[in-house]
Scaffold this active site. Structure first.
Site, short mmCIF file in Angstrom:
data_model
loop_
_atom_site.label_atom_id
_atom_site.label_comp_id
_atom_site.label_asym_id
_atom_site.label_seq_id
_atom_site.Cartn_x
_atom_site.Cartn_y
_atom_site.Cartn_z
N ARG A 163 -2.45 10.25 -6.92
CA ARG A 163 -3.11 10.23 -5.60
C ARG A 163 -2.45 11.24 -4.65
O ARG A 163 -2.25 10.97 -3.47
CB ARG A 163 -3.05 8.83 -4.96
N SER A 238 -9.27 1.49 -2.49
CA SER A 238 -7.89 0.99 -2.33
C SER A 238 -7.33 1.52 -1.01
O SER A 238 -7.36 2.73 -0.77
CB SER A 238 -6.99 1.50 -3.45
N GLU A 334 -3.24 5.09 1.15
CA GLU A 334 -4.05 6.10 0.47
C GLU A 334 -5.09 6.65 1.46
O GLU A 334 -5.41 7.84 1.46
CB GLU A 334 -4.76 5.47 -0.74
P1 FAD Z 1 -13.33 12.18 3.02
O1 FAD Z 1 -13.06 10.73 3.24
O2 FAD Z 1 -14.47 12.79 3.77
O3 FAD Z 1 -12.00 13.00 3.32
C1 FAD Z 1 -10.77 12.59 2.76
C2 FAD Z 1 -9.68 13.59 3.18
O4 FAD Z 1 -9.96 14.87 2.63
C3 FAD Z 1 -9.62 13.81 4.69
O5 FAD Z 1 -8.27 14.04 5.04
C4 FAD Z 1 -10.45 15.07 4.92
O6 FAD Z 1 -10.05 15.77 6.07
C5 FAD Z 1 -10.16 15.86 3.65
N1 FAD Z 1 -11.29 16.70 3.18
C6 FAD Z 1 -12.49 16.26 2.73
N2 FAD Z 1 -13.21 17.30 2.27
C7 FAD Z 1 -12.46 18.42 2.44
C8 FAD Z 1 -12.65 19.81 2.16
N3 FAD Z 1 -13.77 20.29 1.60
N4 FAD Z 1 -11.64 20.68 2.45
C9 FAD Z 1 -10.48 20.23 3.01
N5 FAD Z 1 -10.25 18.92 3.31
C10 FAD Z 1 -11.22 18.03 3.02
N6 FAD Z 1 -10.42 7.22 -5.07
C11 FAD Z 1 -9.86 7.36 -6.29
O7 FAD Z 1 -9.01 8.24 -6.50
N7 FAD Z 1 -10.18 6.52 -7.32
C12 FAD Z 1 -11.08 5.53 -7.18
O8 FAD Z 1 -11.34 4.79 -8.13
C13 FAD Z 1 -11.71 5.37 -5.91
N8 FAD Z 1 -12.61 4.39 -5.72
C14 FAD Z 1 -13.20 4.25 -4.51
C15 FAD Z 1 -14.17 3.25 -4.34
C16 FAD Z 1 -14.79 3.07 -3.13
C17 FAD Z 1 -15.85 2.01 -2.97
C18 FAD Z 1 -14.47 3.92 -2.04
C19 FAD Z 1 -15.19 3.76 -0.72
C20 FAD Z 1 -13.51 4.91 -2.18
C21 FAD Z 1 -12.87 5.09 -3.42
N9 FAD Z 1 -11.90 6.09 -3.63
C22 FAD Z 1 -11.34 6.26 -4.86
C23 FAD Z 1 -11.49 6.96 -2.52
C24 FAD Z 1 -12.44 8.16 -2.25
O9 FAD Z 1 -13.68 7.96 -2.84
C25 FAD Z 1 -11.84 9.47 -2.75
O10 FAD Z 1 -10.61 9.73 -2.12
C26 FAD Z 1 -12.78 10.66 -2.48
O11 FAD Z 1 -12.31 11.81 -3.14
C27 FAD Z 1 -12.92 10.97 -1.00
O12 FAD Z 1 -13.97 11.91 -0.86
P2 FAD Z 1 -14.70 12.13 0.52
O13 FAD Z 1 -15.57 13.33 0.37
O14 FAD Z 1 -15.38 10.90 0.96
O15 FAD Z 1 -13.48 12.47 1.46
N1 EPU Z 2 -4.57 -7.57 -9.05
C1 EPU Z 2 -4.23 -8.72 -8.36
N2 EPU Z 2 -5.11 -9.15 -7.39
C2 EPU Z 2 -6.27 -8.50 -7.12
C3 EPU Z 2 -6.59 -7.36 -7.84
C4 EPU Z 2 -5.72 -6.90 -8.82
O1 EPU Z 2 -3.20 -9.33 -8.59
O2 EPU Z 2 -6.98 -8.94 -6.21
C5 EPU Z 2 -3.59 -7.05 -10.04
C6 EPU Z 2 -3.85 -7.49 -11.46
O3 EPU Z 2 -2.58 -7.67 -12.07
C7 EPU Z 2 -4.54 -6.29 -12.08
C8 EPU Z 2 -3.85 -5.16 -11.35
O4 EPU Z 2 -3.62 -5.64 -10.03
O5 EPU Z 2 -4.34 -6.22 -13.45
C9 EPU Z 2 -4.63 -3.86 -11.30
O6 EPU Z 2 -5.90 -4.09 -10.68
P1 EPU Z 2 -7.12 -3.08 -10.90
O7 EPU Z 2 -7.32 -2.83 -12.33
O8 EPU Z 2 -8.27 -3.60 -10.11
O9 EPU Z 2 -6.60 -1.71 -10.33
P2 EPU Z 2 -5.84 -1.29 -9.00
O10 EPU Z 2 -4.45 -0.91 -9.37
O11 EPU Z 2 -5.99 -2.30 -7.91
C10 EPU Z 2 -6.39 1.24 -9.28
C11 EPU Z 2 -6.79 2.34 -8.36
C12 EPU Z 2 -8.30 2.33 -8.15
C13 EPU Z 2 -8.96 2.57 -9.52
C14 EPU Z 2 -8.54 1.44 -10.46
C15 EPU Z 2 -9.02 1.68 -11.88
C16 EPU Z 2 -4.94 2.80 -6.90
C17 EPU Z 2 -4.36 2.66 -5.54
N3 EPU Z 2 -6.13 2.21 -7.09
O12 EPU Z 2 -6.67 0.02 -8.62
O13 EPU Z 2 -8.64 3.42 -7.31
O14 EPU Z 2 -10.37 2.58 -9.40
O15 EPU Z 2 -7.09 1.37 -10.53
O16 EPU Z 2 -8.34 2.77 -12.44
O17 EPU Z 2 -4.35 3.45 -7.76
C18 EPU Z 2 -8.93 4.03 -5.03
O18 EPU Z 2 -8.01 4.84 -5.22
O19 EPU Z 2 -9.55 3.94 -3.93
C19 EPU Z 2 -9.34 3.15 -6.13
C20 EPU Z 2 -10.28 2.22 -6.01
#
Ligand code: FAD
Ligand code: EPU
Length: 339
Positions: A163, A238, A334
């Site tokens: 991240r 997250s 994050e």
């Molecule tokens: P924004 O929120 O618009 O911007 C994020 C940051 O990047 C800001 O600081 C902004 O200024 C900067 N920025 C954006 N675009 C540019 C650009 N073109 N040039 C320079 N700076 C820029 N993330 C994960 O890694 N794994 C996940 O599994 C994951 N699951 C998610 C699930 C949900 C439901 C949600 C809502 C979010 C999740 N995220 C996850 C976080 C998010 O989706 C990612 O970080 C995504 O890459 C953000 O993209 P965005 O375009 O919305 O960025």
């Molecule tokens: N867990 C709990 N309580 C909960 C949820 C999870 O105790 O309510 C514990 C369990 O032990 C579980 C572990 O946390 O096994 C991991 O949970 P999960 O698999 O849901 O993954 P996470 O670590 O919470 C991360 C990423 C997600 C990504 C998933 C799948 C981070 C900060 N988050 O979540 O990314 O989608 O793994 O790879 O690394 C994001 O970055 O926004 C995001 C959603």
């Protein structure tokens, strides 16, 4: 190019909080950026957004908010086994993944259903289900906000980590990402099925032959069950990163909290799920007025509708403090908080 004033951002952030940008514009081409760069508006504080899915507006933004709408997907180069595919930074990430699956280009299927734009994907090196962007990343093109130059960054320039990238540290707010290029497989796809419930879900989906589409479908199914759809319940995924601690410190924690989960990460480091610690502190499902902690995933803070950004930020800080008091670990955000 039109510059809008006092612009409502509610539909430009997935938390769905109300906040205003003093000035707002869409950029759709390099010409738009150059025009903006040489205008007086450039002297204002600037913030770039893509899909607004990793941002929390804890207050109004008193500068120029630039919404990146640079589109276009193009093959840069290809041979029998690989393709170098470039995408404009304003393309929707999940639609891009689905486009690649349609063409049978492999490598990002595990990253299905992550919201946001392709241009933000390298900023925090998006990751899920055993894959990170860096695994397929080839290069990106930036507009230098200080000089107006266009530069290219390759894989090692970006300093990708969990991240993390150089764009979250020393080059934070220095560049506008214009496009990214990924190196994807056309043949001999590598399938990542070891993480979490992927294998079990493939089985439940009755998959007989492994394909990138089957993996994408499995990931979509798992994610849909766990993480709320921002269209229905405001959130930014997250809120915190999962922390890593030294093995020795982890053993100490385990002596006190025998059920604490931990996964070996780099040498002598253990990654602890922040969700577990937050749940252990009693936050899971807790509601504070119009906001709260999701009842299925303790790492996700939600806006039930009408919640305020500053209250979400306060809830996050309270969670961080209680985890620090209980476990002696300071969670790192994050989500990018605008305050
Ligand atoms: P924004 O929120 O618009 O911007 C994020 C940051 O990047 C800001 O600081 C902004 O200024 C900067 N920025 C954006 N675009 C540019 C650009 N073109 N040039 C320079 N700076 C820029 N993330 C994960 O890694 N794994 C996940 O599994 C994951 N699951 C998610 C699930 C949900 C439901 C949600 C809502 C979010 C999740 N995220 C996850 C976080 C998010 O989706 C990612 O970080 C995504 O890459 C953000 O993209 P965005 O375009 O919305 O960025
Ligand atoms: N867990 C709990 N309580 C909960 C949820 C999870 O105790 O309510 C514990 C369990 O032990 C579980 C572990 O946390 O096994 C991991 O949970 P999960 O698999 O849901 O993954 P996470 O670590 O919470 C991360 C990423 C997600 C990504 C998933 C799948 C981070 C900060 N988050 O979540 O990314 O989608 O793994 O790879 O690394 C994001 O970055 O926004 C995001 C959603």
């Amino acid at each position: 190019m039109e510059i809008l004033t006092n612009y409502q951002l509610k539909s430009f952030n997935t938390f769905g909080v109300e906040a205003r940008a003093a000035y707002f514009c869409h950029i759709k081409s390099h010409t738009d950026i150059k025009e903006l760069f040489s205008s007086d508006n450039w002297n204002r504080p600037r913030l770039i957004i893509g899909g607004g899915s990793n941002i929390l507006f804890a207050k109004d933004f008193e500068g120029l908010l630039i919404k990146n709408d640079l589109k276009g997907i193009k093959v840069q180069d290809e041979d029998t086994n690989h393709v170098l595919l470039r995408t404009g930074a304003g393309e929707n990430w999940h639609e891009f993944v689905i486009y690649c699956i349609g063409k049978d280009y492999g490598g990002i299927e595990n990253l299905s259903l992550i919201p946001g734009c392709t241009g933000a994907a390298p900023i925090q090196n998006i990751g899920a289900y055993g894959v990170e962007l860096k695994n397929t990343f080839y290069s990106l093109e930036v507009f230098d906000l200080a000089t107006g130059d266009i530069n290219t960054f390759n894989q090692s320039d970006c300093k990708f980590g969990y991240r993390d990238s150089i764009f979250r540290s020393i080059f934070k707010n220095r560049y506008l990402i214009l496009s990214i290029t990924l190196k994807l497989t056309k043949k001999y796809h590598r399938y990542y099925t070891d993480y979490g419930e992927i294998k079990e879900t493939l089985k439940n989906n009755n998959v007989k032959k492994l394909t990138i589409k089957a993996i994408s479908d499995a990931v979509i199914r798992i994610r849909t069950n766990k993480i709320p759809d921002p269209k229905e319940l405001g959130n930014a995924g997250s809120f915190f990163k999962n922390p890593t601690v030294d093995k020795v410190d982890f053993e100490g924690l385990r002596a006190e909290f025998p059920h604490i989960p931990g996964y070996n990460s780099e040498a002598n480091q253990v990654k602890i799920p922040a969700a577990w610690m937050i749940e252990h502190c009693g936050w899971k499902g807790k509601r504070r007025g119009q906001i709260g902690v999701h009842d299925k995933q303790a790492l996700v803070i939600v806006n039930y509708g009408g919640g305020k950004g500053k209250d979400i930020a306060q809830l996050a800080f309270d969670i961080r403090d209680s985890v620090a008091d209980t476990f002696g670990i300071e969670l790192q955000q994050e989500v990018n908080i605008i305050s």
